[in-house]
Scaffold this motif. Structure first.
Motif, PDB file in Angstrom:
ATOM      1  N   ARG A   1       0.814  -1.217   0.000  1.00 45.68           N
ATOM      2  CA  ARG A   1       0.000   0.000   0.000  1.00 45.68           C
ATOM      3  C   ARG A   1       0.852   1.273   0.000  1.00 45.68           C
ATOM      4  O   ARG A   1       1.764   1.415   0.779  1.00 45.68           O
ATOM      5  CB  ARG A   1      -0.898   0.017   1.250  1.00 45.68           C
ATOM      6  CG  ARG A   1      -1.836   1.238   1.272  1.00 45.68           C
ATOM      7  CD  ARG A   1      -2.105   1.728   2.671  1.00 45.68           C
ATOM      8  NE  ARG A   1      -0.926   2.235   3.315  1.00 45.68           N
ATOM      9  CZ  ARG A   1      -0.403   3.459   3.118  1.00 45.68           C
ATOM     10  NH1 ARG A   1      -0.983   4.317   2.312  1.00 45.68           N
ATOM     11  NH2 ARG A   1       0.718   3.831   3.737  1.00 45.68           N
ATOM     12  N   ARG A   2       0.545   2.185  -0.925  1.00 43.08           N
ATOM     13  CA  ARG A   2       1.190   3.503  -0.985  1.00 43.08           C
ATOM     14  C   ARG A   2       0.149   4.502  -1.421  1.00 43.08           C
ATOM     15  O   ARG A   2      -0.839   4.137  -2.060  1.00 43.08           O
ATOM     16  CB  ARG A   2       2.301   3.556  -2.049  1.00 43.08           C
ATOM     17  CG  ARG A   2       3.669   3.029  -1.710  1.00 43.08           C
ATOM     18  CD  ARG A   2       4.586   3.935  -0.895  1.00 43.08           C
ATOM     19  NE  ARG A   2       4.226   4.156   0.501  1.00 43.08           N
ATOM     20  CZ  ARG A   2       4.470   3.291   1.531  1.00 43.08           C
ATOM     21  NH1 ARG A   2       5.075   2.158   1.331  1.00 43.08           N
ATOM     22  NH2 ARG A   2       4.122   3.606   2.756  1.00 43.08           N
ATOM     23  N   SER A   3       0.364   5.762  -1.100  1.00 46.64           N
ATOM     24  CA  SER A   3      -0.509   6.813  -1.621  1.00 46.64           C
ATOM     25  C   SER A   3      -0.100   7.072  -3.067  1.00 46.64           C
ATOM     26  O   SER A   3       1.052   7.426  -3.319  1.00 46.64           O
ATOM     27  CB  SER A   3      -0.334   8.094  -0.809  1.00 46.64           C
ATOM     28  OG  SER A   3      -0.778   7.891   0.511  1.00 46.64           O
TER      29      SER A   3
ATOM     30  N   ARG B   1      -1.102   9.156  -6.615  1.00 48.84           N
ATOM     31  CA  ARG B   1      -1.883  10.335  -7.022  1.00 48.84           C
ATOM     32  C   ARG B   1      -1.980  10.520  -8.524  1.00 48.84           C
ATOM     33  O   ARG B   1      -2.571  11.492  -8.986  1.00 48.84           O
ATOM     34  CB  ARG B   1      -1.278  11.593  -6.371  1.00 48.84           C
ATOM     35  CG  ARG B   1      -1.270  11.546  -4.853  1.00 48.84           C
ATOM     36  CD  ARG B   1      -0.527  12.699  -4.233  1.00 48.84           C
ATOM     37  NE  ARG B   1      -0.508  12.632  -2.767  1.00 48.84           N
ATOM     38  CZ  ARG B   1       0.337  11.891  -2.046  1.00 48.84           C
ATOM     39  NH1 ARG B   1       1.264  11.154  -2.664  1.00 48.84           N
ATOM     40  NH2 ARG B   1       0.271  11.878  -0.726  1.00 48.84           N
TER      41      ARG B   1
ATOM     42  N   GLN C   1      -6.526  19.692  -6.101  1.00 54.27           N
ATOM     43  CA  GLN C   1      -5.606  18.543  -6.116  1.00 54.27           C
ATOM     44  C   GLN C   1      -5.933  17.698  -7.355  1.00 54.27           C
ATOM     45  O   GLN C   1      -7.026  17.147  -7.479  1.00 54.27           O
ATOM     46  CB  GLN C   1      -5.733  17.736  -4.827  1.00 54.27           C
ATOM     47  CG  GLN C   1      -5.370  18.571  -3.593  1.00 54.27           C
ATOM     48  CD  GLN C   1      -5.208  17.728  -2.341  1.00 54.27           C
ATOM     49  OE1 GLN C   1      -4.356  16.837  -2.282  1.00 54.27           O
ATOM     50  NE2 GLN C   1      -5.999  18.010  -1.335  1.00 54.27           N
TER      51      GLN C   1
ATOM     52  N   VAL D   1      -5.447   7.385  -2.675  1.00 52.77           N
ATOM     53  CA  VAL D   1      -4.812   8.213  -1.645  1.00 52.77           C
ATOM     54  C   VAL D   1      -5.938   8.782  -0.796  1.00 52.77           C
ATOM     55  O   VAL D   1      -7.035   9.020  -1.320  1.00 52.77           O
ATOM     56  CB  VAL D   1      -3.948   9.352  -2.275  1.00 52.77           C
ATOM     57  CG1 VAL D   1      -4.756  10.226  -3.218  1.00 52.77           C
ATOM     58  CG2 VAL D   1      -3.291  10.238  -1.214  1.00 52.77           C
ATOM     59  N   VAL D   2      -5.684   8.985   0.499  1.00 56.05           N
ATOM     60  CA  VAL D   2      -6.711   9.655   1.311  1.00 56.05           C
ATOM     61  C   VAL D   2      -6.459  11.157   1.251  1.00 56.05           C
ATOM     62  O   VAL D   2      -5.338  11.609   1.435  1.00 56.05           O
ATOM     63  CB  VAL D   2      -6.732   9.166   2.785  1.00 56.05           C
ATOM     64  CG1 VAL D   2      -7.226   7.737   2.894  1.00 56.05           C
ATOM     65  CG2 VAL D   2      -5.378   9.317   3.476  1.00 56.05           C
ATOM     66  N   ILE D   3      -7.509  11.899   0.975  1.00 62.69           N
ATOM     67  CA  ILE D   3      -7.407  13.359   0.893  1.00 62.69           C
ATOM     68  C   ILE D   3      -8.183  13.962   2.061  1.00 62.69           C
ATOM     69  O   ILE D   3      -9.387  13.709   2.210  1.00 62.69           O
ATOM     70  CB  ILE D   3      -8.019  13.866  -0.442  1.00 62.69           C
ATOM     71  CG1 ILE D   3      -7.291  13.265  -1.654  1.00 62.69           C
ATOM     72  CG2 ILE D   3      -8.059  15.390  -0.498  1.00 62.69           C
ATOM     73  CD1 ILE D   3      -5.940  13.833  -1.946  1.00 62.69           C
ATOM     74  N   GLY D   4      -7.464  14.735   2.874  1.00 64.91           N
ATOM     75  CA  GLY D   4      -8.121  15.402   4.003  1.00 64.91           C
ATOM     76  C   GLY D   4      -8.194  16.907   3.817  1.00 64.91           C
ATOM     77  O   GLY D   4      -8.874  17.596   4.574  1.00 64.91           O
ATOM     78  N   ALA D   5      -7.480  17.414   2.791  1.00 63.82           N
ATOM     79  CA  ALA D   5      -7.418  18.871   2.573  1.00 63.82           C
ATOM     80  C   ALA D   5      -8.474  19.283   1.554  1.00 63.82           C
ATOM     81  O   ALA D   5      -8.316  19.046   0.346  1.00 63.82           O
ATOM     82  CB  ALA D   5      -6.026  19.260   2.088  1.00 63.82           C
TER      83      ALA D   5
ATOM     84  N   TYR E   1     -13.111  12.321   4.432  1.00 60.86           N
ATOM     85  CA  TYR E   1     -12.068  11.868   3.510  1.00 60.86           C
ATOM     86  C   TYR E   1     -12.622  11.861   2.088  1.00 60.86           C
ATOM     87  O   TYR E   1     -13.786  11.470   1.882  1.00 60.86           O
ATOM     88  CB  TYR E   1     -11.689  10.417   3.812  1.00 60.86           C
ATOM     89  CG  TYR E   1     -10.434  10.169   4.617  1.00 60.86           C
ATOM     90  CD1 TYR E   1      -9.414  11.108   4.731  1.00 60.86           C
ATOM     91  CD2 TYR E   1     -10.255   8.928   5.252  1.00 60.86           C
ATOM     92  CE1 TYR E   1      -8.263  10.827   5.471  1.00 60.86           C
ATOM     93  CE2 TYR E   1      -9.113   8.648   5.991  1.00 60.86           C
ATOM     94  CZ  TYR E   1      -8.120   9.600   6.093  1.00 60.86           C
ATOM     95  OH  TYR E   1      -6.991   9.317   6.818  1.00 60.86           O
TER      96      TYR E   1
HETATM   97  C1  LIG Z   1      -5.479  12.527   7.616  1.00 65.28           C
HETATM   98  C2  LIG Z   1      -4.709  12.498   6.313  1.00 65.28           C
HETATM   99  C3  LIG Z   1      -4.914  13.504   5.397  1.00 65.28           C
HETATM  100  C4  LIG Z   1      -4.239  13.474   4.174  1.00 65.28           C
HETATM  101  N1  LIG Z   1      -4.514  14.436   3.236  1.00 65.28           N
HETATM  102  C5  LIG Z   1      -3.899  14.389   2.044  1.00 65.28           C
HETATM  103  C6  LIG Z   1      -4.208  15.362   1.057  1.00 65.28           C
HETATM  104  O1  LIG Z   1      -5.033  16.247   1.224  1.00 65.28           O
HETATM  105  N2  LIG Z   1      -3.558  15.264  -0.137  1.00 65.28           N
HETATM  106  C7  LIG Z   1      -2.652  14.269  -0.406  1.00 65.28           C
HETATM  107  O2  LIG Z   1      -2.120  14.265  -1.519  1.00 65.28           O
HETATM  108  N3  LIG Z   1      -2.342  13.340   0.522  1.00 65.28           N
HETATM  109  C8  LIG Z   1      -2.934  13.362   1.728  1.00 65.28           C
HETATM  110  N4  LIG Z   1      -2.676  12.394   2.664  1.00 65.28           N
HETATM  111  C9  LIG Z   1      -1.762  11.272   2.333  1.00 65.28           C
HETATM  112  C10 LIG Z   1      -0.378  11.449   2.963  1.00 65.28           C
HETATM  113  O3  LIG Z   1       0.305  12.501   2.291  1.00 65.28           O
HETATM  114  C11 LIG Z   1       0.412  10.126   2.846  1.00 65.28           C
HETATM  115  O4  LIG Z   1      -0.260   9.116   3.546  1.00 65.28           O
HETATM  116  C12 LIG Z   1       1.834  10.283   3.357  1.00 65.28           C
HETATM  117  O5  LIG Z   1       2.597  11.099   2.512  1.00 65.28           O
HETATM  118  C13 LIG Z   1       2.547   8.935   3.516  1.00 65.28           C
HETATM  119  O6  LIG Z   1       2.632   8.255   2.270  1.00 65.28           O
HETATM  120  P1  LIG Z   1       2.054   6.782   2.065  1.00 65.28           P
HETATM  121  O7  LIG Z   1       0.569   6.846   2.307  1.00 65.28           O
HETATM  122  O8  LIG Z   1       2.395   6.411   0.657  1.00 65.28           O
HETATM  123  O9  LIG Z   1       2.701   5.870   3.059  1.00 65.28           O
HETATM  124  C14 LIG Z   1      -3.313  12.413   3.892  1.00 65.28           C
HETATM  125  C15 LIG Z   1      -3.122  11.412   4.839  1.00 65.28           C
HETATM  126  C16 LIG Z   1      -3.824  11.431   6.035  1.00 65.28           C
HETATM  127  C17 LIG Z   1      -3.622  10.289   7.022  1.00 65.28           C
END
Ligand SMILES: Cc1cc2nc3c(=O)[nH]c(=O)nc-3n(C[C@H](O)[C@H](O)[C@H](O)COP(=O)(O)O)c2cc1C
Length: 220
Positions: free
Chosen positions: A47-49, A51, A136, A190-194, A212
């Protein structure tokens, strides 16, 4: 399977939970798989984020599987794929569909009891969602986004202020399930919180609070 569905309908009607209204357009989702190609350990380690996604649609079967992983019902008493404080299930999943085979672009709400989608708005709303999410690009480019919203009062009326904490914990469970399910399907997310809450609510035409946004597609 059929008996299970009847049971669910009976159970939820008698708990006062609203099923699809007759005037709503309902799309029944393909059945889900409970055996996949990847072990849970492989999915966790991979698992990785991600985009950036290919310009390719998702199948309705993939969408069905993703929604099920988020809130699907896995027990006759209504137990779901994720834990929930007091089994109150305060989260709702919206699908912002741009490119899905055999599904019109639009916004849909997932109905876990019937494993179906209820159409809310027709038309491709990905750009509106992208504009509500600090522009985004992953949201504009993904074939779909899943938006996880909360109805806090479902949990706070039992647990008071502390209920808010429970709702936030629950969205984490959902996000991780979708992440791992996507991995198992060979998809990326990817999870987006912004994002701007009020703008996202307007796009979805809901009073619920978005927590999310998860764009899902095939990794580029
Ligand atoms: C609460 C939360 C909010 C996040 N919001 C964003 C976001 O708005 N945009 C984004 O590109 N990534 C977002 N992320 C993803 C993180 O950037 C990402 O999990 C982190 O860089 C670690 O990388 P990985 O998930 O590949 O391990 C968010 C992650 C969490 C847990």
């Amino acid at each position: 399977m059929i008996a299970g569905l009847f049971f669910n309908e009976y159970f939820f009607k008698n708990k006062g939970i609203i099923l699809a209204e007759s005037s709503e357009e309902e799309i029944h989702l393909p059945s889900v798989q409970t055996i996949g190609k990847l072990s849970v350990e492989e999915a966790i380690s991979k698992r990785r984020s991600i985009r950036e996604y290919k310009d390719a649609p998702l199948s309705l079967k993939e969408v069905s599987q993703l929604l099920w992983s988020a809130q699907g019902i896995t027990a006759n008493r209504g137990g779901r794929t994720v834990p929930s404080a007091g089994a109150l299930y305060p989260l709702e999943i919206y699908l912002v569909a741009g490119r899905v085979e055999n599904l019109k672009p639009g916004i849909y709400r997932y109905n876990p009891e019937r494993h179906s989608l209820i159409k809310i708005i027709e038309g491709d709303k990905r750009v509106a969602l992208f504009s509500s999410s600090l522009f985004q690009n992953c949201i504009k480019n993904a074939p779909v986004s899943l938006v996880i919203c909360a109805q806090y009062e479902k949990t706070t009326q039992k647990y008071g202020e502390r209920g808010k904490r429970y709702v936030h914990m629950e969205v984490g469970h959902v996000g991780q399930n979708i992440h791992l399910q996507a991995e198992s399907l060979g998809l990326a997310t990817v999870v987006i919180g912004a994002f701007t809450d009020e703008a996202v609510k307007k796009v979805l035409n809901t009073k619920e609070d978005p927590l999310y946004i998860m764009p899902v597609g095939t990794e580029k």
